[in-house]
Design a protein around this motif. Structure first.
Motif, PDB file in Angstrom:
ATOM      1  N   ARG A 127      59.087  91.027   8.634  1.00 44.13           N
ATOM      2  CA  ARG A 127      60.274  91.564   7.951  1.00 44.13           C
ATOM      3  C   ARG A 127      61.506  90.725   8.301  1.00 44.13           C
ATOM      4  N   GLY A 128      62.149  90.209   7.273  1.00 39.85           N
ATOM      5  CA  GLY A 128      63.347  89.409   7.473  1.00 39.85           C
ATOM      6  C   GLY A 128      63.089  87.964   7.829  1.00 39.85           C
ATOM      7  N   ALA A 129      61.829  87.573   7.958  1.00 38.67           N
ATOM      8  CA  ALA A 129      61.525  86.183   8.332  1.00 38.67           C
ATOM      9  C   ALA A 129      61.888  85.250   7.178  1.00 38.67           C
ATOM     10  N   PRO A 130      62.456  84.074   7.462  1.00 38.88           N
ATOM     11  CA  PRO A 130      62.797  83.126   6.393  1.00 38.88           C
ATOM     12  C   PRO A 130      61.535  82.556   5.756  1.00 38.88           C
ATOM     13  N   PRO A 131      61.538  82.314   4.460  1.00 42.98           N
ATOM     14  CA  PRO A 131      60.357  81.754   3.790  1.00 42.98           C
ATOM     15  C   PRO A 131      59.934  80.425   4.405  1.00 42.98           C
ATOM     16  N   GLY A 186      45.970  96.204  18.855  1.00 40.63           N
ATOM     17  CA  GLY A 186      45.266  95.223  19.673  1.00 40.63           C
ATOM     18  C   GLY A 186      44.961  93.930  18.959  1.00 40.63           C
ATOM     19  N   LEU A 187      45.236  93.842  17.649  1.00 40.63           N
ATOM     20  CA  LEU A 187      44.973  92.630  16.897  1.00 40.63           C
ATOM     21  C   LEU A 187      46.184  91.698  16.933  1.00 40.63           C
ATOM     22  N   PHE A 188      45.903  90.425  16.812  1.00 41.37           N
ATOM     23  CA  PHE A 188      46.969  89.416  16.764  1.00 41.37           C
ATOM     24  C   PHE A 188      47.296  89.094  15.306  1.00 41.37           C
ATOM     25  N   LEU A 189      48.589  89.074  14.983  1.00 45.47           N
ATOM     26  CA  LEU A 189      49.026  88.775  13.631  1.00 45.47           C
ATOM     27  C   LEU A 189      49.795  87.460  13.601  1.00 45.47           C
ATOM     28  N   THR A 190      49.405  86.594  12.666  1.00 43.89           N
ATOM     29  CA  THR A 190      50.123  85.347  12.399  1.00 43.89           C
ATOM     30  C   THR A 190      50.364  85.288  10.903  1.00 43.89           C
ATOM     31  N   GLY A 191      51.596  85.047  10.486  1.00 45.13           N
ATOM     32  CA  GLY A 191      51.855  85.059   9.054  1.00 45.13           C
ATOM     33  C   GLY A 191      53.108  84.308   8.672  1.00 45.13           C
ATOM     34  N   ALA A 192      53.362  84.270   7.379  1.00 45.42           N
ATOM     35  CA  ALA A 192      54.544  83.589   6.859  1.00 45.42           C
ATOM     36  C   ALA A 192      54.946  84.209   5.537  1.00 45.42           C
ATOM     37  N   VAL A 193      56.247  84.295   5.319  1.00 45.59           N
ATOM     38  CA  VAL A 193      56.795  84.695   4.030  1.00 45.59           C
ATOM     39  C   VAL A 193      56.769  83.480   3.115  1.00 45.59           C
TER      40      VAL A 193
END
Length: 357
Positions: A295-299, A311-318
């Motif tokens: 949320r709010g991350a720059p594209p 317990g899960l690891f999340l990696t992502g991108a807008v």
């Protein structure tokens, strides 16, 4: 004490004269209030005991004693039933829950359970919520239209996979619902549905104006895995390893975003349940519905890996973000969010008493 003794005698006469039918309770309360107004020093209160499974009610009259404390008067009707038998069952034996003084019977609660819809709430929370919505909708005296009833029935059947008359009749038989009871059941849902939609439309503009950032439309990609996944660009997130599955889009968004060919061709059935397994999600969602780290991350900027509460690891991108617009789709989302907040506030302020749990 002579005045108090006279009040006791008068109070007994009042109790014996009050109507004993449930439908006449309002009149009994008015009569008791008039009696109490003529004797303000007693601070009299009428207590109504509505017995489960019968239209008959009982009354107690509570009076302040001049020397302190409270005196309770009761004058049960002489119906030939011994007191021990008459009161062997607690008044709440037929009730599951009381919400702000409104009692919900066990059969009523079982009927409510048939229309539970929120996966993020327990049955207890949904029963309380339905009680609050039903109470708020009581002021709506406008008859339901045939179109409203038909739309509600169609929506209900679709949600349970009842595609034709035969499957609907089979479901009704399994649920123990006659045609009349099913119609009444659908009418109750339709009235709550109408109230909810009207309330959402009322609250939506203010919610959107207060937090427009929550309703930006965002296209994003993210990976959830048992082990941390690192990436330096969104393209690396699309390159899911063998065993991963691409989970597509979101029903809350106006259009889905197709998974890339590499992901769509990956073996199905991948999950984040086993060591090293992961799930890649490509979706268009409202900003407030994204995983919290995005949320709010720059594209274009990769976020994570961040370990979540599950317990899960999340990696992502807008991938792209469109600012909120006051169109029908966005206002509908703002209305849903505002209604959820309104209901949560009502739930927090409600007096809820469970009688069987």
């Amino acid at each position: 004490m002579t005045d108090f003794a006279d009040a006791l005698e008068s109070g007994v006469e009042l109790l014996r004269a009050l109507p004993r039918r449930r439908a006449a309770v309002a009149g009994a309360r008015r009569a008791a209030a008039d009696w109490a107004a003529r004797r303000p020093g007693l601070r009299a209160q009428l207590v109504v005991d509505e017995r489960p499974g019968t239209p008959v009610v009982d009354y107690d009259l509570l009076l302040d004693h001049p020397d302190g404390g409270t005196v309770a008067l009761t004058a049960p009707s002489e119906d030939g039933v011994p007191w021990l038998v008459d009161h062997s069952t607690h008044w709440a034996a037929g009730h599951l829950v009381s919400v702000d003084g409104v009692h919900v019977s066990v059969p009523q609660a079982l009927t409510m359970l048939r229309s539970l819809s929120r996966r993020d709430a327990s049955p207890y929370e949904e029963i309380v919520d339905q009680c609050l919505i039903a109470a708020a909708a009581e002021d709506d005296a406008e008859p339901l239209t045939a179109e409203e009833l038909q739309a509600t029935a169609d929506e209900f059947r679709r949600g349970r996979g009842l595609r034709d008359r035969a499957s609907t009749l089979a479901w009704m038989a399994a649920a123990g619902l006659s045609g009349d009871r099913f119609d009444a059941y659908i009418a109750g849902i339709a009235r709550r549905r109408r109230f909810r939609r009207a309330k959402e439309a009322e609250l939506a503009p203010a919610r959107l104006a207060a937090r427009p950032e929550d309703f930006a439309r965002v296209r994003a990609v993210w990976v959830a895995a048992r082990e941390p996944v690192t990436a330096t660009s969104p393209d690396e997130l699309f390159a899911a390893p063998t065993g991963a599955a691409c989970q597509e889009a979101d029903a809350a968004a106006p259009t889905g975003v197709a998974c890339p060919e590499a992901d769509a061709a990956a073996p199905a059935g991948g999950s984040a349940d086993g060591p090293g397994d992961l799930v890649v999600t490509v979706a268009t969602r409202w900003e407030a519905e994204l995983p919290e780290p995005l949320r709010g991350a720059p594209p274009g900027r990769v976020v994570g890996p961040v370990r979540g509460d599950d317990g899960l690891f999340l990696t992502g991108a807008v991938l792209a973000r469109t600012p909120a617009a006051a169109d029908a789709w966005t206002l509908a989302a703002a209305g849903r969010a505002a209604f959820s907040q309104w209901l949560a506030e009502r739930r927090a302020a409600a007096t809820v008493e469970w009688h069987w749990t």
